[in-house]
Write a protein that holds these residues in place. Sequence first.
Motif, short mmCIF file in Angstrom:
data_model
loop_
_atom_site.label_atom_id
_atom_site.label_comp_id
_atom_site.label_asym_id
_atom_site.label_seq_id
_atom_site.Cartn_x
_atom_site.Cartn_y
_atom_site.Cartn_z
N HIS A 41 0.84 -1.20 0.00
CA HIS A 41 0.00 0.00 0.00
C HIS A 41 0.87 1.25 0.00
N LEU A 42 2.05 1.12 0.62
CA LEU A 42 3.03 2.21 0.63
C LEU A 42 3.31 2.75 -0.77
N GLY A 176 -7.68 -8.92 4.27
CA GLY A 176 -7.15 -9.17 2.93
C GLY A 176 -5.85 -8.45 2.64
N LYS A 203 -13.18 -12.65 0.90
CA LYS A 203 -11.91 -12.50 1.63
C LYS A 203 -12.02 -13.08 3.03
N TYR A 263 -0.24 0.04 12.97
CA TYR A 263 0.88 0.15 12.02
C TYR A 263 0.47 0.85 10.73
N MET A 290 7.74 -1.22 10.55
CA MET A 290 8.74 -2.13 10.00
C MET A 290 9.32 -2.99 11.12
N GLY A 332 -8.73 -2.40 -3.74
CA GLY A 332 -8.87 -3.40 -2.68
C GLY A 332 -9.30 -4.76 -3.18
N1 LIG Z 1 4.18 1.07 9.80
C1 LIG Z 1 4.68 0.25 8.91
O1 LIG Z 1 5.86 -0.12 8.96
C2 LIG Z 1 3.82 -0.27 7.82
C3 LIG Z 1 4.23 -1.38 7.10
C4 LIG Z 1 3.36 -1.88 6.13
C5 LIG Z 1 2.14 -1.26 5.91
N2 LIG Z 1 1.81 -0.16 6.61
C6 LIG Z 1 0.52 0.49 6.40
O2 LIG Z 1 -0.49 -0.45 6.78
C7 LIG Z 1 -1.60 -0.37 5.91
C8 LIG Z 1 -1.82 -1.72 5.25
O3 LIG Z 1 -0.73 -1.96 4.36
P1 LIG Z 1 -0.80 -3.16 3.30
O4 LIG Z 1 0.32 -2.98 2.35
O5 LIG Z 1 -0.99 -4.43 4.02
O6 LIG Z 1 -2.14 -2.72 2.56
P2 LIG Z 1 -3.15 -3.50 1.60
O7 LIG Z 1 -2.54 -4.78 1.16
O8 LIG Z 1 -3.61 -2.52 0.59
O9 LIG Z 1 -4.34 -3.86 2.59
C9 LIG Z 1 -5.12 -2.91 3.23
C10 LIG Z 1 -6.42 -3.60 3.66
O10 LIG Z 1 -7.12 -2.73 4.54
C11 LIG Z 1 -8.50 -2.87 4.34
N3 LIG Z 1 -9.06 -1.55 4.00
C12 LIG Z 1 -8.49 -0.61 3.24
N4 LIG Z 1 -9.26 0.47 3.13
C13 LIG Z 1 -10.36 0.21 3.86
C14 LIG Z 1 -11.53 0.93 4.16
N5 LIG Z 1 -11.77 2.16 3.67
N6 LIG Z 1 -12.46 0.34 4.96
C15 LIG Z 1 -12.26 -0.89 5.45
N7 LIG Z 1 -11.15 -1.63 5.18
C16 LIG Z 1 -10.21 -1.07 4.41
C17 LIG Z 1 -8.69 -3.85 3.19
O11 LIG Z 1 -8.92 -5.14 3.74
P3 LIG Z 1 -10.29 -5.93 3.41
O12 LIG Z 1 -10.59 -5.68 1.96
O13 LIG Z 1 -9.96 -7.34 3.74
O14 LIG Z 1 -11.32 -5.36 4.33
C18 LIG Z 1 -7.36 -3.83 2.50
O15 LIG Z 1 -7.07 -5.04 1.85
C19 LIG Z 1 -1.29 0.75 4.93
O16 LIG Z 1 -1.86 1.93 5.42
C20 LIG Z 1 0.21 0.84 4.96
O17 LIG Z 1 0.72 2.09 4.61
C21 LIG Z 1 2.62 0.35 7.56
#
Ligand SMILES: NC(=O)c1ccc[n+]([C@@H]2O[C@H](COP(=O)([O-])OP(=O)(O)OC[C@H]3O[C@@H](n4cnc5c(N)ncnc54)[C@H](OP(=O)(O)O)[C@@H]3O)[C@@H](O)[C@H]2O)c1
Length: 342
Positions: A41-42, A176, A203, A263, A290, A332
Amino acid sequence: MKAAIFRQHGPIENLEYTDMPAPALGPHDVLIRVRAVALNHLDLFVRQGIPGINLNFPHIGGSDIAGEVEALGAAVEGWREGQRVVVNPSLWCGVCEFCVAGEESLCVKYQIIGEHTTGGMAEYIVVPSANLFRIPDDYPFEPAAAAPLVYMTAWRALITQGRLRAGQTVLILGAGGGVASAAIQIARLAGAKVYAASRDGAKRERARELGADEVLDSTADFAKELRAMTNRRGVDVVLENVGEVTWARALRSVAKGGYVVVYGATSGPHVQMDLRPLFWNQYHILGATMSNRQEFNTVMHLVFWERKLQPVVDRVLPLAEIQAAHRALEDGEQFGKIVLTP
Ligand SMILES: NC(=O)c1ccc[n+]([C@@H]2O[C@H](COP(=O)([O-])OP(=O)(O)OC[C@H]3O[C@@H](n4cnc5c(N)ncnc54)[C@H](OP(=O)(O)O)[C@@H]3O)[C@@H](O)[C@H]2O)c1
Ligand SMILES: [Zn+2]
């Protein structure tokens, strides 16, 4: 070399698949021939623009890299050409107080490959040799690329920050998602009971197949359902990453004395909360980003050498289809990781 780039922040249409100069090799660096690179997502946030991060355009994204060692810098020892590796996407200074304490993701100069620097959405990338992790010769590159960023993040969030232990319960939101699907597996491996919430019925079924014990609809009042399922107790650990749209319900899901580990904030970062349940129920709210090198090595070992965690690949596309890949993640559609091959 061929690469997926953008010349300015903005919509998916800004992404181009084009020719770029191959990167220069420094003495402590290794040139990697990229065989697969996974989307996070980043990558969407970096394309759209992140406040405070100024990129050198054109920018090549991509933080999750699997490939082969192509060439070694003059000072690099311990590696050979042709070895198969994944890349630790963290960049750290090595000398600040946090690096000295072994907490690289707290480094005062912490950066992420593909976010702050040139990433792996290309045929080649140059990375510091300290970032390499060797993988077995028979491990395919596509699932390998799906592993580093999400498992390191999920491991630190659940095991280190969330202190998850065998016999405990955990709620994983956005099931997911790339990190969330990794977290489901790690939580199972840790011996926890897993509740997973997703917006999507298909999912939710995938989450169950992956190891979730119970699944919840994240568009409904999942906190109420969870309380009903747990004799009103709630869960020991809540893994929050969806942000604004789930935050209030996430807080209502945690047990007294439990941990809400944040996170990410995919749906938006600005939330409100009532402080009274926080002090009365004495739960903890922690951030996670991370991982440090030790956590990275631990979880990569479990993925690649113990094979106790299997990266979840949603689909594999040629790098030339970078726009379709961003669109699928933005919409998504995915369960797990979208992987690109240069
Ligand atoms: N802090 C860190 O080191 C770190 C590391 C990695 C990721 N992140 C952050 O964590 C988040 C997830 O990353 P990712 O790469 O795993 O993302 P991703 O694969 O795009 O997954 C995000 C999931 O969140 C859910 N979602 C997104 N928007 C939504 C909404 N409006 N309402 C309800 N559910 C929603 C969806 O799951 P469902 O469709 O299953 O509901 C989607 O598959 C991102 O914001 C990313 O920037 C941070
Ligand atoms: Zn540092």
